[in-house]
Design a protein around this motif. Structure first.
Motif, PDB file in Angstrom:
ATOM      1  N   ILE A 165     -21.363  -9.372  -4.643  1.00 25.14           N
ATOM      2  CA  ILE A 165     -21.415 -10.240  -3.481  1.00 25.14           C
ATOM      3  C   ILE A 165     -20.320 -11.313  -3.578  1.00 25.14           C
ATOM      4  O   ILE A 165     -20.224 -12.022  -4.574  1.00 25.14           O
ATOM      5  N   ARG A 166     -19.517 -11.399  -2.545  1.00 24.09           N
ATOM      6  CA  ARG A 166     -18.478 -12.430  -2.491  1.00 24.09           C
ATOM      7  C   ARG A 166     -19.043 -13.679  -1.835  1.00 24.09           C
ATOM      8  O   ARG A 166     -19.530 -13.641  -0.706  1.00 24.09           O
ATOM      9  N   MET A 167     -18.969 -14.811  -2.530  1.00 20.71           N
ATOM     10  CA  MET A 167     -19.455 -16.094  -2.037  1.00 20.71           C
ATOM     11  C   MET A 167     -18.243 -16.966  -1.733  1.00 20.71           C
ATOM     12  O   MET A 167     -17.552 -17.429  -2.651  1.00 20.71           O
ATOM     13  N   SER A 168     -17.960 -17.186  -0.460  1.00 20.99           N
ATOM     14  CA  SER A 168     -16.793 -17.964  -0.050  1.00 20.99           C
ATOM     15  C   SER A 168     -17.217 -19.373   0.338  1.00 20.99           C
ATOM     16  O   SER A 168     -18.087 -19.557   1.194  1.00 20.99           O
ATOM     17  N   LEU A 169     -16.567 -20.369  -0.264  1.00 21.37           N
ATOM     18  CA  LEU A 169     -16.900 -21.769  -0.038  1.00 21.37           C
ATOM     19  C   LEU A 169     -15.737 -22.466   0.662  1.00 21.37           C
ATOM     20  O   LEU A 169     -14.576 -22.298   0.264  1.00 21.37           O
ATOM     21  N   ALA A 170     -16.048 -23.266   1.690  1.00 23.51           N
ATOM     22  CA  ALA A 170     -15.019 -24.001   2.417  1.00 23.51           C
ATOM     23  C   ALA A 170     -15.643 -25.253   3.013  1.00 23.51           C
ATOM     24  O   ALA A 170     -16.865 -25.362   3.140  1.00 23.51           O
ATOM     25  N   TYR A 171     -14.795 -26.203   3.382  1.00 24.85           N
ATOM     26  CA  TYR A 171     -15.287 -27.404   4.067  1.00 24.85           C
ATOM     27  C   TYR A 171     -14.214 -27.929   5.002  1.00 24.85           C
ATOM     28  O   TYR A 171     -13.014 -27.706   4.817  1.00 24.85           O
ATOM     29  N   ARG A 172     -14.676 -28.635   6.036  1.00 21.63           N
ATOM     30  CA  ARG A 172     -13.797 -29.245   7.021  1.00 21.63           C
ATOM     31  C   ARG A 172     -13.580 -30.716   6.673  1.00 21.63           C
ATOM     32  O   ARG A 172     -14.291 -31.276   5.844  1.00 21.63           O
ATOM     33  N   ASP A 173     -12.630 -31.302   7.326  1.00 22.17           N
ATOM     34  CA  ASP A 173     -12.320 -32.710   7.076  1.00 22.17           C
ATOM     35  C   ASP A 173     -13.050 -33.584   8.086  1.00 22.17           C
ATOM     36  O   ASP A 173     -12.455 -34.231   8.942  1.00 22.17           O
ATOM     37  N   GLN A 174     -14.376 -33.591   7.994  1.00 22.50           N
ATOM     38  CA  GLN A 174     -15.202 -34.405   8.865  1.00 22.50           C
ATOM     39  C   GLN A 174     -16.059 -35.347   8.030  1.00 22.50           C
ATOM     40  O   GLN A 174     -16.082 -35.259   6.802  1.00 22.50           O
ATOM     41  N   ALA A 175     -16.757 -36.231   8.691  1.00 20.48           N
ATOM     42  CA  ALA A 175     -17.519 -37.256   7.983  1.00 20.48           C
ATOM     43  C   ALA A 175     -19.022 -37.034   8.059  1.00 20.48           C
ATOM     44  O   ALA A 175     -19.798 -37.949   7.771  1.00 20.48           O
ATOM     45  N   THR A 176     -19.463 -35.844   8.438  1.00 18.40           N
ATOM     46  CA  THR A 176     -20.892 -35.587   8.572  1.00 18.40           C
ATOM     47  C   THR A 176     -21.359 -34.596   7.512  1.00 18.40           C
ATOM     48  O   THR A 176     -20.556 -33.909   6.879  1.00 18.40           O
ATOM     49  N   ASP A 177     -22.677 -34.518   7.349  1.00 18.39           N
ATOM     50  CA  ASP A 177     -23.274 -33.641   6.343  1.00 18.39           C
ATOM     51  C   ASP A 177     -23.680 -32.289   6.902  1.00 18.39           C
ATOM     52  O   ASP A 177     -24.379 -31.532   6.234  1.00 18.39           O
ATOM     53  N   GLY A 178     -23.285 -31.981   8.124  1.00 19.29           N
ATOM     54  CA  GLY A 178     -23.649 -30.702   8.723  1.00 19.29           C
ATOM     55  C   GLY A 178     -22.953 -29.530   8.038  1.00 19.29           C
ATOM     56  O   GLY A 178     -21.985 -29.697   7.297  1.00 19.29           O
ATOM     57  N   PHE A 179     -23.454 -28.335   8.310  1.00 16.00           N
ATOM     58  CA  PHE A 179     -22.893 -27.140   7.675  1.00 16.00           C
ATOM     59  C   PHE A 179     -23.290 -25.902   8.454  1.00 16.00           C
ATOM     60  O   PHE A 179     -24.159 -25.934   9.327  1.00 16.00           O
ATOM     61  N   ILE A 180     -22.659 -24.794   8.102  1.00 17.17           N
ATOM     62  CA  ILE A 180     -23.033 -23.481   8.618  1.00 17.17           C
ATOM     63  C   ILE A 180     -22.795 -22.462   7.525  1.00 17.17           C
ATOM     64  O   ILE A 180     -21.865 -22.596   6.726  1.00 17.17           O
ATOM     65  N   TRP A 181     -23.694 -21.490   7.425  1.00 14.04           N
ATOM     66  CA  TRP A 181     -23.397 -20.358   6.555  1.00 14.04           C
ATOM     67  C   TRP A 181     -23.701 -19.058   7.285  1.00 14.04           C
ATOM     68  O   TRP A 181     -24.577 -18.982   8.133  1.00 14.04           O
ATOM     69  N   ASN A 182     -22.875 -18.049   6.971  1.00 13.75           N
ATOM     70  CA  ASN A 182     -22.961 -16.734   7.606  1.00 13.75           C
ATOM     71  C   ASN A 182     -23.083 -15.668   6.537  1.00 13.75           C
ATOM     72  O   ASN A 182     -22.450 -15.740   5.482  1.00 13.75           O
ATOM     73  N   VAL A 183     -23.920 -14.671   6.829  1.00 14.18           N
ATOM     74  CA  VAL A 183     -24.167 -13.591   5.883  1.00 14.18           C
ATOM     75  C   VAL A 183     -23.785 -12.264   6.512  1.00 14.18           C
ATOM     76  O   VAL A 183     -24.190 -11.950   7.637  1.00 14.18           O
ATOM     77  N   ALA A 184     -22.967 -11.493   5.802  1.00 15.12           N
ATOM     78  CA  ALA A 184     -22.650 -10.116   6.167  1.00 15.12           C
ATOM     79  C   ALA A 184     -22.864  -9.266   4.918  1.00 15.12           C
ATOM     80  O   ALA A 184     -23.052  -9.801   3.822  1.00 15.12           O
ATOM     81  N   GLU A 185     -22.862  -7.983   5.074  1.00 16.41           N
ATOM     82  CA  GLU A 185     -23.090  -7.113   3.925  1.00 16.41           C
ATOM     83  C   GLU A 185     -21.996  -7.339   2.881  1.00 16.41           C
ATOM     84  O   GLU A 185     -20.817  -7.143   3.137  1.00 16.41           O
ATOM     85  N   GLY A 186     -22.404  -7.793   1.730  1.00 16.71           N
ATOM     86  CA  GLY A 186     -21.469  -8.007   0.634  1.00 16.71           C
ATOM     87  C   GLY A 186     -20.687  -9.303   0.697  1.00 16.71           C
ATOM     88  O   GLY A 186     -19.814  -9.547  -0.144  1.00 16.71           O
ATOM     89  N   HIS A 187     -20.978 -10.167   1.661  1.00 15.82           N
ATOM     90  CA  HIS A 187     -20.186 -11.401   1.784  1.00 15.82           C
ATOM     91  C   HIS A 187     -21.027 -12.519   2.382  1.00 15.82           C
ATOM     92  O   HIS A 187     -21.751 -12.321   3.358  1.00 15.82           O
ATOM     93  N   VAL A 188     -20.909 -13.712   1.786  1.00 20.02           N
ATOM     94  CA  VAL A 188     -21.552 -14.919   2.309  1.00 20.02           C
ATOM     95  C   VAL A 188     -20.480 -15.988   2.463  1.00 20.02           C
ATOM     96  O   VAL A 188     -19.744 -16.292   1.518  1.00 20.02           O
ATOM     97  N   GLN A 189     -20.376 -16.557   3.652  1.00 22.39           N
ATOM     98  CA  GLN A 189     -19.439 -17.645   3.919  1.00 22.39           C
ATOM     99  C   GLN A 189     -20.233 -18.928   4.120  1.00 22.39           C
ATOM    100  O   GLN A 189     -21.083 -19.017   5.006  1.00 22.39           O
ATOM    101  N   LEU A 190     -19.948 -19.936   3.294  1.00 19.51           N
ATOM    102  CA  LEU A 190     -20.630 -21.229   3.375  1.00 19.51           C
ATOM    103  C   LEU A 190     -19.593 -22.298   3.675  1.00 19.51           C
ATOM    104  O   LEU A 190     -18.635 -22.478   2.915  1.00 19.51           O
ATOM    105  N   THR A 191     -19.790 -23.019   4.780  1.00 21.15           N
ATOM    106  CA  THR A 191     -18.805 -23.999   5.232  1.00 21.15           C
ATOM    107  C   THR A 191     -19.500 -25.313   5.563  1.00 21.15           C
ATOM    108  O   THR A 191     -20.444 -25.347   6.350  1.00 21.15           O
ATOM    109  N   GLY A 192     -19.032 -26.394   4.963  1.00 20.24           N
ATOM    110  CA  GLY A 192     -19.564 -27.716   5.268  1.00 20.24           C
ATOM    111  C   GLY A 192     -18.648 -28.469   6.206  1.00 20.24           C
ATOM    112  O   GLY A 192     -17.431 -28.229   6.223  1.00 20.24           O
ATOM    113  N   ASN A 193     -19.215 -29.383   6.974  1.00 23.21           N
ATOM    114  CA  ASN A 193     -18.380 -30.261   7.783  1.00 23.21           C
ATOM    115  C   ASN A 193     -17.567 -31.209   6.913  1.00 23.21           C
ATOM    116  O   ASN A 193     -16.581 -31.795   7.365  1.00 23.21           O
ATOM    117  N   SER A 194     -18.005 -31.364   5.665  1.00 17.06           N
ATOM    118  CA  SER A 194     -17.345 -32.206   4.675  1.00 17.06           C
ATOM    119  C   SER A 194     -17.639 -31.601   3.312  1.00 17.06           C
ATOM    120  O   SER A 194     -18.366 -30.603   3.204  1.00 17.06           O
TER     121      SER A 194
END
Length: 261
Positions: free
Chosen positions: A48-77
């Motif tokens: 399973i590939r776990m991809s981590l990323a974040y945006r240059d924002q000042a909030t604690d919000g986030f989104i994560w997406n799941v596909a077969e064999g891959h998880v993308q986790l992205t924070g607003n910060s």
């Protein structure tokens, strides 16, 4: 509704780490620590590939997406990425009901059915854990970690300058651990607040005989028992000087508390 996706960690996992320090680094460490409890990390980029990323924002919000064999986790910060990690781990079945090493819930098995997407924005901008007892301050490392894992973003160390106080830790104890607390708060991106009922001590009670007008009125008479007179210029000058010294003795906090009695 989101379509369920099956994740199978039987072949291991690996992490594409987002650059950054503090919370982004903590996010990768926490994810690796927890996934290792259910499946070994891949020595090569398989599983399973776990991809981590974040945006240059000042909030604690986030989104994560799941596909077969891959998880993308992205924070607003960076801190939002940290909370994306804990949200995802919660969906797997991890939990942190207590702060002790044995108080972690770990899911069984390696196959999980998860929603294909999750997006969250906290309803409260500030979410605080108060450390207000000498026993709790002794266990500060475990409590700060617990707070981060449960998506709190502020640590308030309530201190008492002298004597015993209900719901406060002695200031000398705070000075002994303050460097370690600041470092851990920085690691998890926590806002650090320090202080308590310290305003009246900035005007020493021993000054009452020489300058009674700097102290409060009680039943028509000046009294040194609590607080002070905020309209007395001489007394307020002393308060300012002593406050400046107090701030210098307690560096590194984001918010300071100096409450009246």
């Amino acid at each position: 509704m989101s379509t369920p996706v099956t994740l199978d960690f039987s072949n291991g996992w690996y992490i594409d780490t987002a650059p950054g320090s503090g919370p982004a680094k903590a996010a990768a460490q926490e994810l690796a620590e927890h996934l290792a409890l259910i499946a070994p990390r891949s020595k090569e980029q398989i599983g399973i590939r776990m991809s981590l990323a974040y945006r240059d924002q000042a909030t604690d919000g986030f989104i994560w997406n799941v596909a077969e064999g891959h998880v993308q986790l992205t924070g607003n910060s960076e801190r939002g990425l940290l909370y994306a990690i804990f949200s995802f781990l919660s969906q797997l079945g991890f939990g942190w009901p207590g702060h002790g090493p044995d108080d972690r819930c770990v899911p069984a098995g390696r196959r999980f059915s998860l929603p294909e997407a999750c997006a969250e924005t906290p309803s409260f901008e500030g979410r605080c854990l108060i450390i207000g007892h000498h026993v709790f301050l002794t266990e500060h490392e475990a409590w700060i970690r617990w707070a981060a894992r449960n998506c709190l973003n502020t640590i308030f160390v309530h201190t008492a300058e002298e004597g015993l106080a209900l719901g406060a830790a002695p200031v000398h104890q705070w000075h002994e651990v303050s460097d370690a607390v600041r470092a851990q708060c920085s690691h998890y991106g926590m806002t650090l607040e320090v202080g308590g009922h310290g305003l009246s001590r900035l005007l020493p009670r021993a000054l009452f005989d020489d300058m009674p007008d700097a102290f409060r009125m009680k039943d028509g008479k000046r009294s040194p028992d609590h607080n002070l007179d905020p309209l007395n210029a001489q007394g307020m000058a002393i308060v300012r000087d002593n406050a400046r010294a107090w701030f210098q003795q307690n560096p590194g906090a984001d918010v300071y508390h100096l409450w009246p009695d």
